[in-house]
Motif scaffolding. Structure first.
Motif, PDB file in Angstrom:
ATOM      1  N   PRO A 229       0.788  -1.215   0.090  1.00 17.86           N
ATOM      2  CA  PRO A 229      -0.081   0.008  -0.078  1.00 17.86           C
ATOM      3  C   PRO A 229       0.901   1.408  -0.071  1.00 17.86           C
ATOM      4  O   PRO A 229       2.116   1.279   0.533  1.00 17.86           O
ATOM      5  N   GLN A 230       0.283   2.285  -0.673  1.00 21.33           N
ATOM      6  CA  GLN A 230       1.123   3.839  -0.800  1.00 21.33           C
ATOM      7  C   GLN A 230       0.120   4.831  -0.396  1.00 21.33           C
ATOM      8  O   GLN A 230      -0.939   4.930  -0.500  1.00 21.33           O
ATOM      9  N   THR A 231       0.812   5.726   0.461  1.00 17.80           N
ATOM     10  CA  THR A 231       0.086   6.840   0.900  1.00 17.80           C
ATOM     11  C   THR A 231      -1.018   6.436   1.438  1.00 17.80           C
ATOM     12  O   THR A 231      -2.426   6.960   1.074  1.00 17.80           O
ATOM     13  N   PHE A 232      -1.042   5.874   2.632  1.00 18.65           N
ATOM     14  CA  PHE A 232      -2.178   5.632   3.522  1.00 18.65           C
ATOM     15  C   PHE A 232      -3.197   4.735   2.908  1.00 18.65           C
ATOM     16  O   PHE A 232      -4.301   4.596   3.338  1.00 18.65           O
ATOM     17  N   GLY A 233      -2.656   3.996   1.736  1.00 15.96           N
ATOM     18  CA  GLY A 233      -3.669   3.034   1.138  1.00 15.96           C
ATOM     19  C   GLY A 233      -4.439   3.453  -0.018  1.00 15.96           C
ATOM     20  O   GLY A 233      -5.196   2.493  -0.429  1.00 15.96           O
ATOM     21  N   VAL A 234      -4.378   4.705  -0.408  1.00 14.18           N
ATOM     22  CA  VAL A 234      -4.992   5.276  -1.487  1.00 14.18           C
ATOM     23  C   VAL A 234      -4.492   4.707  -2.895  1.00 14.18           C
ATOM     24  O   VAL A 234      -5.202   4.587  -3.803  1.00 14.18           O
ATOM     25  N   ALA A 235      -3.390   3.785  -3.034  1.00 12.80           N
ATOM     26  CA  ALA A 235      -2.932   3.214  -4.036  1.00 12.80           C
ATOM     27  C   ALA A 235      -2.160   1.945  -3.443  1.00 12.80           C
ATOM     28  O   ALA A 235      -1.664   1.961  -2.491  1.00 12.80           O
ATOM     29  N   SER A 236      -1.743   1.031  -4.431  1.00 15.30           N
ATOM     30  CA  SER A 236      -0.932  -0.078  -4.118  1.00 15.30           C
ATOM     31  C   SER A 236      -0.209  -0.493  -5.291  1.00 15.30           C
ATOM     32  O   SER A 236      -0.555  -0.379  -6.293  1.00 15.30           O
ATOM     33  N   ILE A 237       1.038  -0.839  -4.873  1.00  9.79           N
ATOM     34  CA  ILE A 237       2.129  -1.557  -5.874  1.00  9.79           C
ATOM     35  C   ILE A 237       1.954  -2.946  -5.475  1.00  9.79           C
ATOM     36  O   ILE A 237       2.186  -3.529  -4.546  1.00  9.79           O
ATOM     37  N   TYR A 238       1.660  -3.807  -6.506  1.00  6.52           N
ATOM     38  CA  TYR A 238       1.498  -5.150  -6.640  1.00  6.52           C
ATOM     39  C   TYR A 238       2.974  -5.844  -7.619  1.00  6.52           C
ATOM     40  O   TYR A 238       3.330  -5.123  -8.511  1.00  6.52           O
ATOM     41  N   ILE A 239       3.480  -6.509  -6.698  1.00 13.00           N
ATOM     42  CA  ILE A 239       4.729  -7.313  -7.460  1.00 13.00           C
ATOM     43  C   ILE A 239       4.532  -8.801  -7.432  1.00 13.00           C
ATOM     44  O   ILE A 239       4.111  -9.356  -6.345  1.00 13.00           O
ATOM     45  N   ALA A 240       4.648  -9.381  -8.604  1.00  6.83           N
ATOM     46  CA  ALA A 240       4.526 -10.729  -8.841  1.00  6.83           C
ATOM     47  C   ALA A 240       5.571 -11.478  -9.813  1.00  6.83           C
ATOM     48  O   ALA A 240       6.270 -10.642 -10.711  1.00  6.83           O
ATOM     49  N   LYS A 241       5.681 -12.602  -9.883  1.00 12.96           N
ATOM     50  CA  LYS A 241       6.654 -13.118 -10.836  1.00 12.96           C
ATOM     51  C   LYS A 241       6.116 -14.500 -11.479  1.00 12.96           C
ATOM     52  O   LYS A 241       5.247 -14.984 -10.918  1.00 12.96           O
ATOM     53  N   LYS A 242       6.737 -14.816 -12.681  1.00 16.38           N
ATOM     54  CA  LYS A 242       6.176 -15.789 -13.302  1.00 16.38           C
ATOM     55  C   LYS A 242       7.041 -16.988 -13.149  1.00 16.38           C
ATOM     56  O   LYS A 242       8.117 -16.751 -13.290  1.00 16.38           O
TER      57      LYS A 242
END
Length: 242
Positions: A229-242
């Motif tokens: 979560p970013q900036t109190f949860g107003v956005a999120s960065i999702y990271i994943a791998k194949k």
């Protein structure tokens, strides 16, 4: 199953066609208005994506739903040899192409019109795929994510930046009020398309976030899935791998 939110409720066009039309309509004003609406914080979020990917030394990056190319331009700092910015809106791409020309990045970034749910690329091609505020606009979220999975190399990285909803007081209450009333009002006053920013607000509110979106990514086949979560949860960065 995610709730389907369309820009124009009375239109006979598919969501995909409506989204393309909407972004064509607001393409000239999008960058300036977006900076105002996000208070400029979106710039720092994109820098975090670059930091995540730079350590992975990607050679080829696909930036899906690239819009006017802000993230594609920032991704040059990863030292990738080639970055492809793909979007369904010609209007948004045209704005991005001019920005890329001004920065002399034509040799590194290609801006391409295309459908994120039907990518014209071979399997296992890209070292990394990014999406910035785009997955909520997919007509079929599953189809778009499966296409991303297909074109990503084994061990390749997916990084998604998307709006989410704060869960803690008072940020939850402020964000709900801001996104439901303030954002659409700003859009009505300053945007050529009076419905566009209401749609963007509604689609963000309906989008699965946090653990719910993690589960969708895992169902597609992605591993090592994280939500930051970013900036109190107003956005999120999702990271994943194949």
């Amino acid at each position: 199953m995610t709730e389907k939110v369309n820009p124009y409720k009375d239109s006979s066009l598919s969501k995909k066609e409506q989204v393309a039309t909407m972004f064509d309509n607001i393409s000239k004003e999008y960058d300036g208005l977006n900076r105002v609406i996000s208070f400029g914080i979106d710039v720092s979020w994109r820098k975090k994506i670059v930091k995540i990917l730079k350590s992975k030394n990607p050679s080829m990056i696909l930036d899906v739903a690239t819009g006017t190319g802000d993230l594609a331009i920032e991704l040059v700092k990863t030292n990738a040899n080639k970055i492809i910015g793909l979007d369904i809106s010609k209007g948004m791409l045209d704005v991005g192409i001019e920005k890329i020309k001004d920065k002399n990045l034509d040799n590194t970034i290609d801006m391409v019109i295309g459908d994120s749910e039907n990518l014209k690329y071979e399997d296992n091609l890209f070292d990394a795929v990014t999406v910035s505020f785009g997955v909520s606009n997919f007509e079929s979220l599953d189809s778009g994510l499966r296409e991303i999975f297909r074109v990503l190399k084994p061990n390749g990285s997916l990084v998604i930046l998307e709006t989410s909803n704060p869960t803690k007081f008072p940020f939850k209450q402020f964000y709900t009020f801001y996104s439901k009333f303030i954002l659409p009002t700003i859009g009505k006053i300053f945007s050529k398309d009076k419905l566009a920013y209401k749609y963007l607000s509604d689609s963000a509110a309906a989008f699965p976030y946090g653990e719910a979106f993690n589960n969708i990514l895992q169902k597609i086949g992605f591993i090592d899935v994280e939500c930051n979560p970013q900036t109190f949860g107003v956005a999120s960065i999702y990271i994943a791998k194949k």
